[in-house]
Write a protein that holds these residues in place. Structure first.
Motif, PDB file in Angstrom:
ATOM      1  N   VAL B 257       0.841  -1.202   0.000  1.00 53.46           N
ATOM      2  CA  VAL B 257       0.000   0.000   0.000  1.00 53.46           C
ATOM      3  C   VAL B 257       0.872   1.245   0.000  1.00 53.46           C
ATOM      4  O   VAL B 257       0.665   2.191  -0.778  1.00 53.46           O
ATOM      5  CB  VAL B 257      -0.939  -0.001   1.222  1.00 53.46           C
ATOM      6  N   PHE B 261       1.060   4.116  -3.013  1.00 56.14           N
ATOM      7  CA  PHE B 261       0.812   5.541  -2.801  1.00 56.14           C
ATOM      8  C   PHE B 261       2.053   6.371  -3.093  1.00 56.14           C
ATOM      9  O   PHE B 261       1.949   7.509  -3.553  1.00 56.14           O
ATOM     10  CB  PHE B 261       0.304   5.787  -1.388  1.00 56.14           C
ATOM     11  N   ALA B 289      -3.287   9.391   3.173  1.00 59.15           N
ATOM     12  CA  ALA B 289      -4.205   8.446   2.550  1.00 59.15           C
ATOM     13  C   ALA B 289      -3.630   7.034   2.616  1.00 59.15           C
ATOM     14  O   ALA B 289      -4.360   6.067   2.860  1.00 59.15           O
ATOM     15  CB  ALA B 289      -4.462   8.837   1.100  1.00 59.15           C
ATOM     16  N   ALA B 290      -2.322   6.933   2.429  1.00 56.00           N
ATOM     17  CA  ALA B 290      -1.693   5.614   2.534  1.00 56.00           C
ATOM     18  C   ALA B 290      -1.897   5.049   3.928  1.00 56.00           C
ATOM     19  O   ALA B 290      -2.250   3.880   4.104  1.00 56.00           O
ATOM     20  CB  ALA B 290      -0.208   5.720   2.217  1.00 56.00           C
ATOM     21  N   LEU B 292      -4.231   5.775   6.132  1.00 57.71           N
ATOM     22  CA  LEU B 292      -5.628   5.433   6.401  1.00 57.71           C
ATOM     23  C   LEU B 292      -6.056   4.193   5.617  1.00 57.71           C
ATOM     24  O   LEU B 292      -6.810   3.361   6.135  1.00 57.71           O
ATOM     25  CB  LEU B 292      -6.525   6.624   6.049  1.00 57.71           C
ATOM     26  N   THR B 293      -5.555   4.104   4.384  1.00 58.06           N
ATOM     27  CA  THR B 293      -5.925   2.935   3.590  1.00 58.06           C
ATOM     28  C   THR B 293      -5.434   1.659   4.255  1.00 58.06           C
ATOM     29  O   THR B 293      -6.179   0.677   4.372  1.00 58.06           O
ATOM     30  CB  THR B 293      -5.327   3.047   2.183  1.00 58.06           C
ATOM     31  N   ALA B 294      -4.179   1.693   4.682  1.00 60.45           N
ATOM     32  CA  ALA B 294      -3.635   0.511   5.334  1.00 60.45           C
ATOM     33  C   ALA B 294      -4.401   0.209   6.617  1.00 60.45           C
ATOM     34  O   ALA B 294      -4.716  -0.938   6.921  1.00 60.45           O
ATOM     35  CB  ALA B 294      -2.156   0.716   5.630  1.00 60.45           C
ATOM     36  N   GLU B 295      -4.717   1.233   7.333  1.00 61.68           N
ATOM     37  CA  GLU B 295      -5.461   1.058   8.583  1.00 61.68           C
ATOM     38  C   GLU B 295      -6.833   0.460   8.278  1.00 61.68           C
ATOM     39  O   GLU B 295      -7.328  -0.418   8.985  1.00 61.68           O
ATOM     40  CB  GLU B 295      -5.605   2.424   9.263  1.00 61.68           C
ATOM     41  N   MET B 296      -7.421   0.953   7.200  1.00 57.63           N
ATOM     42  CA  MET B 296      -8.753   0.485   6.815  1.00 57.63           C
ATOM     43  C   MET B 296      -8.721  -1.001   6.485  1.00 57.63           C
ATOM     44  O   MET B 296      -9.607  -1.754   6.879  1.00 57.63           O
ATOM     45  CB  MET B 296      -9.212   1.291   5.601  1.00 57.63           C
ATOM     46  N   ALA B 297      -7.672  -1.400   5.771  1.00 58.42           N
ATOM     47  CA  ALA B 297      -7.580  -2.807   5.404  1.00 58.42           C
ATOM     48  C   ALA B 297      -6.923  -3.620   6.510  1.00 58.42           C
ATOM     49  O   ALA B 297      -6.523  -4.757   6.266  1.00 58.42           O
ATOM     50  CB  ALA B 297      -6.788  -2.932   4.109  1.00 58.42           C
ATOM     51  N   ALA B 301      -0.197   0.026   9.170  1.00 66.76           N
ATOM     52  CA  ALA B 301      -0.242   1.403   8.683  1.00 66.76           C
ATOM     53  C   ALA B 301       1.115   2.085   8.804  1.00 66.76           C
ATOM     54  O   ALA B 301       1.498   2.872   7.937  1.00 66.76           O
ATOM     55  CB  ALA B 301      -1.290   2.182   9.465  1.00 66.76           C
ATOM     56  N   CYS B 308       5.906   4.596   2.018  1.00 68.22           N
ATOM     57  CA  CYS B 308       5.471   5.690   1.152  1.00 68.22           C
ATOM     58  C   CYS B 308       6.500   6.818   1.192  1.00 68.22           C
ATOM     59  O   CYS B 308       6.943   7.302   0.154  1.00 68.22           O
ATOM     60  CB  CYS B 308       4.099   6.183   1.594  1.00 68.22           C
TER      61      CYS B 308
END
Lengths: 211, 895
Positions: B257, B261, B289-290, B292-297, B301, B308
């Motif tokens: 991720v 990003f 965003a990177a 949060l995306t990782a956290e989301m999945a 993170a 990144c």
């Protein structure tokens, strides 16, 4: 073990290498080395295997062609020069001891190396010899100095095509002047060493597998 | 929220009208009338408190740093934690309940990302990858080892009856606790190690470990947590396998991720040429965003943001402008430092809340001992293994520092707070233990690590400025090693790095860097460029107070000379016909005197420019690399504007003589020639600033400007723009004493470098007759009579704006303005009418340009100012030159 190779006594100047470069005599600073006792048995075996693999026709020595066939060396900007460094004094072939002797420069420095008998010749992997190996890659005409022209040649090899010739010349000028202390417009080995005083050469010019 | 906003809006505006009608009906209270003052604390409470806490933390930082003695002994993190304790105590005493604690949500979503981004972005990537093997080992194996041994040992402790039976926890609970307490914390490590300055390798290993172990911690924590929640009886064998698999998913997924990003970010910044202003924002947004995306999945993170930052830096730095770079750097540092400060302070405050924690001495002591012991043991074992493979083995001292530097911090605290009390009955004990562990490691270890490092004589890091030689030789070494690996036939680290670099050069950089950036992207060139900038800055900095050669000691004196020379050389080569040059400098032997002259001249120029720069006095040092250029641009621009102004004045002067003559032609001619500046001046006579004029004239060449690559081109322009002549110094120096022709220079302030030279040969200085002739023809083209009034007014306003109070100014200023094509036909007139005594060259010689420069070198001292320059200005003014000037103006006008 393996005895030091007897070099064909060639006079420095008259044998140009096949690459069109004059490979003259090594400067006096290079010690007249006996065979390095340092390379471990394991890596010696390993190197011997490699040597045989490189030696295409099983002729017992390597020619320039043998080394040039290593694909990755072709894209290395300094590849030609490094190949050339295996063939001192303009000789056309390098036998196994000679092969190992060059590679021994890159053996990591170990602690026991430092407190050696001062009477013994300096090991090939000493800081000074590592630096000297690098130095002679710059110093094409073997006059013990890196002239502005030689610096420019190296820069041309190393710096991408994006930089214009003028800029390269400026860089070369400045590089030489930066290191040049006696004002002769060239970098001697001493000045070369000094300019790298702060760098961890022992670490940066060593390869672990050659231990 | 909406209601609040509405009432906020409605009240002041319509309040007077509506309130009387509504309120009496609904409430039946007496009319409040129009409120003069309203207290709306609740509407701003949350952001206000956040701002207030940050403010308190920053103020605390300031206070701590007032005393150098304190901060040199005590790490800031300790002080902040202690401050937090005190503040927490105060809050507790005032509010009777603990408030403002470190919430896991806040911590993970807002406080942690900036710190991790900062560390990832500014991670020395070469060093990081050189030691990647060791870092990964410590991060993965070490963390697993710590978690399991600590957990198991605590369980054993409980079995042995040393932990009070009221701590209800099984093996899984202890493993869960072990997993969260075992991870070395990046925030704490960074805070302490940044002040200790151990050598780079040691730092990168400890710090890299603390960043990368996040993946392991997250996985362990999640796996253990779900096992605990499922209950140990329900855990199947497949769950263990899943746990192991999830380690890979979480870590590799997080890294992926981050890299995606990073790629996006690099690609985006490639196209921001026209919207420079959002560049810093993009960096932060995409990195966040990177995260949060990782956290989301539910991936790692921290790993995502680290990768990144690490991945994008090279390309982003190449793409964005100097200013954006500085902005990114400082914003990142500010945010990270802010977050760190707040974290430590809130940690301190959170510890005060005694309702959350329950004390058990056995557990606390046992944990403390175990984490220290197992960390040390783990480090020793791993290092032993690693040293078999490492080129430079880690010695005992390194191992001691690494073991001791395993600080725990806010991550552990946040994780322990997140535990579910119903599933983990011993949560309160764990919280207490974690707090103690965090405090112990941050305060005790943080305090003692500095003396320890000193005492053990750990190799410190040393900073030195890069030199071209080092950079070049380092590259050589890299290539040599790669080649030797090829020869040896071992595809090791150097081989792969070489491969990667070639791939990067061939494809990635091409794709991710804008073309202009890619063209000049070379590390050796970079160093050269930076050195030159540094020298230029020291020039300018010194220019103010040095006029004697005794003070000429700059930090990089030897290289500076070379700069002077090479830049002049550069100038010569690149500016075929356009620029005014003194060829002597390059053509003659580089004698010491020449050097001295050149240096002197540059210093003098610095000295002369200084006063005009005063309004820029507040310029920050951090922008300086760009400012050096801009300043030059600006000065060149001002020089030119000054000259134009002078010519304006001269025309105005002459208008008085020749007012009536050429009326009919004027308008037409003016339109035809499109002398834009005259038009502009006439258009708005009163408040016309220089910048305006320039803007009007010079927007023409915008396409060409587009083409300019960011630095190499601009540098070239600068070189051409500054038409210094090395010999001009002596002239200017003499100027005060020498009378006669030189008197026309009224004050040093308005001597532009090139006109000084030109003046000497300008024909009209010797007699007014020539002047009149020349000027009258000039005027005809410029100002129509019907506009004379306006013109005069504008001139007087301009004069009062910029010219020094000097009577002779008009005489001096007959220098024709450069960018006017209209003058060209006139130019050949001057030389023949030149009676000036010091003008020793026949015009032909002077016109012949460079080839005659050697001869000029032999001329006596008085004639050192060569006519070449001025001459070129007037006689060889080609369209090419013209457009070039325009470019410069354009650049200037944008400043």
């Amino acid at each position: 073990m393996i005895a030091p190779s007897s070099r064909p006594p060639l006079s420095p100047a008259h044998l140009p290498g096949p690459l069109g470069r004059v490979s003259g005599a090594r400067p006096a600073a290079s010690p007249p080395t006996p065979f390095p006792p340092a390379v471990s048995q394991a890596s010696l075996v390993r190197l011997h295997h490699r040597f045989q693999a490189l030696d295409r026709n099983k002729k017992g020595y390597l020619s320039r062609m043998d080394l040039q066939q290593i694909g990755a060396l072709a894209v290395n900007p300094l590849g030609d020069r490094i190949i050339e460094s295996f063939f001192p004094n303009g000789s056309q072939r390098v036998d196994f001891p000679g092969f190992v002797r060059v590679l021994a420069h890159f053996r990591p420095v170990e602690d026991e190396d430092t407190d050696q008998d001062p009477k013994k010749p300096e090991p090939l992997n000493s800081r000074r010899n590592k630096l000297h190996y690098a130095f002679q890659l710059y110093d094409l005409d073997r006059d013990g100095k890196i002239s502005r022209h030689e610096m420019l040649q190296v820069l041309r090899l190393m710096v991408g095509v994006q930089v214009t010739e003028e800029q390269l010349e400026n860089i070369a000028d400045r590089t030489v002047q930066e290191a040049d202390e006696d004002g002769d417009g060239a970098v001697s080995f001493l000045e070369f060493t000094k300019s790298l005083e702060k760098m961890d050469v022992e670490q940066k010019m060593s390869i672990r597998i050659l231990k | 929220m909406l209601r609040a906003a509405l009432s906020l809006l409605a009240l002041p505006l319509a309040g007077a009208a509506e309130q009387p009608t509504q309120k009496p009906e609904s409430l039946g209270e007496p009319l409040p009338g129009l409120e003069l003052f309203r207290w709306q604390w609740h509407e701003v409470e949350a952001p206000y408190l956040v701002a207030l806490w940050i403010l308190v933390a920053s103020l605390a930082k300031i206070v701590f740093h007032l005393s150098r003695k304190v901060t040199s002994l005590v790490p800031e993190s300790c002080l902040l934690i202690l401050l937090g304790l005190v503040l927490g105590g105060i809050v507790l005493a005032v509010a009777k309940k603990a408030e403002y604690q470190l919430e896991p949500g806040t911590f993970f979503l807002f406080l942690l990302p900036p710190i991790v981004l900062d560390s990832g972005y500014f991670m020395p990537s070469r060093l990081f990858f050189d030691n990647l093997g060791a870092i990964l080992t410590y991060a993965v194996v070490g963390t697993l080892w710590n978690a399991f041994t600590t957990g198991a040992a605590l369980w054993g402790l409980q079995q042995a009856g040393l932990v009070a039976p009221r701590v209800q926890a099984g093996l899984l609970d202890f493993l869960l606790f072990g997993s969260l307490i075992s991870a070395v914390d990046p925030v704490a490590v960074l805070a302490v190690f940044e002040e200790v300055h151990v050598n780079e390798t040691l730092f990168i290993i400890v710090f890299g470990e603390s960043l990368l172990n996040d993946a392991v911690t997250v996985v362990l924590y999640k796996v253990c947590n779900s096992f605990v929640e499922m209950g140990s009886a329900n855990v199947q064998a497949t769950d263990y396998l899943k746990g192991v698999a999830s380690l890979f998913v979480v870590s590799l997924g997080g890294a992926a991720v981050g890299l995606v990003f990073a790629f996006l970010l690099a690609l985006t910044t490639r196209f921001t040429k026209r919207v420079r202003i959002i560049e810093p924002l993009l960096v932060f947004l995409l990195a966040y965003a990177a995260y949060l995306t990782a956290e989301m999945a539910s991936l790692s993170a921290i790993l995502a943001v680290t990768m990144c930052g690490l991945g994008c830096k090279k390309y982003v730095e190449a793409n964005i402008s100097h200013k954006s770079r500085t902005t990114v750097k400082y914003t990142m540092k500010t945010l990270a430092s802010c977050a760190e400060t707040v974290i430590f302070m809130l940690l301190g405050i959170s510890a005060v809340d005694s309702s959350k924690w329950a004390w058990d001495s056995g557990l606390v002591l046992g944990t403390l001992i175990f984490i220290l012991f197992f960390r040390a043991l783990g480090v020793v074992l791993q290092t032993w293994v690693l040293n078999q493979f490492r080129l430079v083995p880690l010695d005992k001292i390194d191992q001691v520092v690494m073991s001791y530097g395993g600080l725990r911090g806010a991550v552990a605290f946040a994780l322990v707070i997140l535990l579910d009390r119903t599933k983990v009955p011993a949560k309160d004990y764990f919280v207490a233990t974690t707090i103690v562990v965090v405090f112990f490691t941050v305060i005790v270890q943080g305090l003692t690590i500095k003396p320890l490092v000193k005492w053990l004589k750990v190799k410190r890091s040393e900073h030195h400025k890069p030199t071209l030689n080092q950079e070049l030789h380092e590259h050589t070494f890299d290539h040599i090693l790669a080649a030797v690996e090829d020869v040896v036939g071992h595809h090791g680290y150097h081989y792969w790095r070489d491969r990667w670099e070639q791939f990067d050069k061939k494809y990635l950089s091409q794709l991710l860097m804008r073309r202009s950036a890619y063209r000049i992207r070379d590390q050796i060139w970079d160093v050269y460029y930076r050195l030159n900038i540094r020298d230029a800055i020291s020039f300018v900095d010194q220019g103010g107070h040095v006029l004697s050669s005794t003070g000429l000691t700059l930090p990089s004196m030897p290289s500076r000379n070379s700069m002077a020379e090479t830049s002049v050389t550069n100038l010569l080569r690149e500016s075929g016909s356009g620029a005014c040059l003194d060829l002597q400098v390059i053509d003659t032997v580089r004698s010491g005197r020449d050097r001295e002259d050149a240096v002197m001249h540059h210093l003098l120029c610095g000295g002369l420019y200084k006063p005009r720069r005063r309004y820029k006095a507040s310029c920050s040092r951090h922008f300086i690399s760009e400012d050096a250029q801009e300043r030059q641009d600006k000065e060149v621009f001002q020089q030119n504007m000054k000259r134009r102004l002078e010519s304006f004045k001269s025309t105005k002067h002459n208008i008085c003589f020749t007012k009536s003559k050429p009326r009919p032609r004027k308008t037409g001619r003016r339109k035809k020639d499109g002398v834009a500046n005259a038009e502009a001046t006439n258009g708005k006579p009163r408040d016309l600033g220089f910048q305006d004029t320039a803007a009007v004239i010079l927007t023409v060449e915008s396409e060409e400007e587009e083409e300019d690559s960011d630095s190499s081109e601009t540098e070239k322009e600068d070189d051409e723009g500054i038409i210094f002549v090395a010999r001009a110094t002596s002239e200017v120096l003499q100027e005060g004493k020498v009378s006669g022709s030189l008197e026309v220079c009224p004050s040093p302030r308005i001597i532009p470098p090139s006109p000084t030279c030109a003046e000497k040969e300008l024909p009209w200085k010797s007699g007014q007759g020539d002047l009149a002739v020349y000027v009258s023809s000039e005027t005809t083209k410029i100002v129509p009579v019907d506009m004379q009034t306006g013109w005069n007014q504008s001139m007087s306003s301009l004069e009062s704006l910029a010219s020094p109070p000097c009577n002779q100014a008009p005489t001096l200023t007959c220098l024709p303005p450069h960018p006017r094509g209209a003058e060209e036909p006139q130019a050949p007139l001057y030389p023949p009418s030149d009676p000036h005594p010091s003008f020793a060259f026949p015009p032909s010689l002077a016109k012949a340009g460079r080839s005659h420069s050697e001869s000029s070198a032999d001329l006596p001292q008085q004639q050192e100012l060569q006519p070449l320059m001025g001459h070129k200005d007037h006689t060889h003014l080609s369209p090419g030159t013209n457009s070039h000037w325009c470019i410069q103006f354009n650049r200037g006008s944008r400043l």
